[in-house]
Design an enzyme around this catalytic site. Structure first.
Site, PDB file in Angstrom:
ATOM      1  N   CYS A  92       0.876  -1.169   0.000  1.00 28.30           N
ATOM      2  CA  CYS A  92       0.000   0.000   0.000  1.00 28.30           C
ATOM      3  C   CYS A  92       0.912   1.217   0.000  1.00 28.30           C
ATOM      4  O   CYS A  92       1.577   1.485   0.983  1.00 28.30           O
ATOM      5  CB  CYS A  92      -0.870  -0.037   1.248  1.00 28.30           C
ATOM      6  N   GLN A  93       1.000   1.909  -1.124  1.00 26.95           N
ATOM      7  CA  GLN A  93       1.872   3.087  -1.213  1.00 26.95           C
ATOM      8  C   GLN A  93       1.027   4.303  -1.564  1.00 26.95           C
ATOM      9  O   GLN A  93      -0.196   4.199  -1.637  1.00 26.95           O
ATOM     10  CB  GLN A  93       2.940   2.842  -2.300  1.00 26.95           C
TER      11      GLN A  93
END
Ligand SMILES: C[S@@+](CC[C@H](N)C(=O)[O-])C[C@H]1O[C@@H](n2cnc3c(N)ncnc32)[C@H](O)[C@@H]1O
Length: 419
Positions: A92-93
């Site tokens: 999750c960026q």
């Protein structure tokens, strides 16, 4: 349609282990694959270390022919073999997209954000089906603009001609030995019969569809959470002309289950339904093979780390504040599934598991094999010459493979119906 697959961000092969129901390996260390999936390509490259322990493990277990050990951003996406199912667990960026002179073209340059690599592969190869894994907070990220990240993902999938289903699944809710909550995403291309069938079924009412008719519905039975209402939204070009518009303005309260067809989002909170056996941390212990280092622990330090705290701290600007946290189990309960393993597992850390060994009656950390069992990998899967601390790290990164095995059976029958 052949059962061919690609594994991105392959780590030590959690998707392949699950999809091909790998429970052992032969005397050469080669996995015995019982499932039908032919993996035509896998990519794994660890940016943080020179040594490539996860990749070396993957190669020992699955062979080097179709395995690639380069940064995925350097791979010419067209060169990836044709495949039916694209799989991968990605981080999750920050998926925010900056507006550039050429609008969407600007996003291509966002280095290090792995979603764009997946997106490029989807556009270049158009696999009929895609199965992805991410952390549960993906649906709510980022805090300043809830749902933006997942909105971008959905918009990309729809632009590329896919329908999407998702479920947040806690492995322990379905009997697996680890409380690990992850978002699973299943996408299917418009050219598939499955897309047409799902489109037809979706006329039956979204709540029913989410509970009964998604790929996840059969392996992971659920019901709508009491008192919860369906939430509907749109991520189409009408509302958000370009991807940068989605990035700047889209926000949505995504819930733990839902789907997106033709840019239309339907989502609702669900509860797992499961009455089967629950595997516990205690059942995953390997008390006859505990290396000495597992006992070399600072018991008082662990007790402190896991205890309640209310500490006066001073921030860099001199401001004083109280840092508080509640207690967590000391030692960990053996009669329940474990907590989520993190990549810091095995270190002197609040989140590492810490147990009272029922045989020796001494405190210790888990062994690498016990961690493999919590992820449902075969014993000694990562015992390939890497240091124990890398085995813990890799276990903290991996999947609970039993979940993928269950999804695999559902995807197999979908692929069979295409033929
Ligand atoms: C969350 S882990 C996936 C673990 C895997 N599902 C398993 O069961 O072991 C993500 C993986 O992506 C790899 N990775 C990170 N950046 C990468 C890149 N630029 N190219 C290829 N792989 C990358 C990491 O080394 C890590 O093994």
């Amino acid at each position: 349609m052949e059962k061919t697959a690609v594994e991105l961000f392959a780590g030590v092969g959690g998707f392949r282990v699950g999809l091909n129901d790998v429970t052992s390996f032969d005397e050469h260390g080669r996995a015995i694959e019982k499932g039908p999936w032919k993996f035509v390509w896998a990519n794994q490259w660890e940016p943080a270390t020179k040594e490539q322990h996860a990749f070396d493990c993957y190669v020992l277990r699955f062979g080097k022919e179709e395995s690639s050990n380069v940064d995925i951003s350097l791979v010419d996406k067209k060169s990836i073999p044709v495949h039916t199912l694209l799989t991968g667990g990605f981080p999750c960026q920050d998926y925010s997209v900056a507006r550039s002179l050429h609008d969407e073209k600007g996003i291509e340059g966002k280095k290090g954000v792995l979603w764009w690599q997946i997106n490029d592969i989807i556009k270049a190869k158009k696999p009929p089906f895609v199965l992805l894994e991410n952390v549960d907070r993906l649906l709510k990220a980022p805090a300043r603009q809830r749902g933006q990240a997942f909105g971008i993902i959905l918009r990309c999938f729809c632009d590329a001609g896919y329908g999407v289903q998702w479920r947040v699944i806690n492995a322990a809710d379905y009997g697996h030995p680890q409380r690990r909550r992850r978002t699973f995403i299943f996408a299917f291309h418009k050219d598939t019969k499955y897309y047409d069938d799902f489109m037809t079924i979706s006329g039956n009412g979204p709540e029913k569809v989410i509970v009964e008719d998604m790929m996840f519905s059969k392996p992971f039975p659920c019901k709508v959470k009491d008192g919860e209402a369906l939430k509907e939204g749109m991520v189409s070009k009408k509302e958000y002309k370009t991807l940068p518009d989605v990035s700047e303005h889209f926000s949505f309260p995504f819930q733990g289950a839902g789907y997106c067809l033709n840019y239309e989002i339907k989502t609702i909170r669900v509860d797992a339904i499961y009455q089967g056996k629950v595997k516990t941390l205690g059942e995953c212990l390997d008390v006859d093979h505990v290396p000495d280092y597992c006992y070399k622990v600072d018991v008082e330090k662990f007790k402190y780390l896991k205890g309640a705290k209310h500490i006066l701290r001073t921030a860099a600007n001199g401001h004083e504040y109280y840092y508080s946290e509640g207690p967590i189990a000391f030692p960990d309960y053996l009669n329940q599934p474990s907590r989520t393993m993190l990549t810091s597992e095995g270190t002197t850390n609040r989140s590492s598991h810490f147990i009272l060994d029922p045989k020796s009656n001494r405190y210790r950390i888990l062994t690498p094999v016990e961690c493999e069992r919590l992820d449902e990998f075969p014993d000694d899967w990562t015992n390939t010459g890497m240091p124990p601390k890398r085995r813990y790290f890799i276990a903290g990164n991996a999947l609970v493979t039993g979940l993928i095995k269950s999804m695999g059976q559902a995807i197999e029958s979908i692929v069979d119906s295409e033929n």
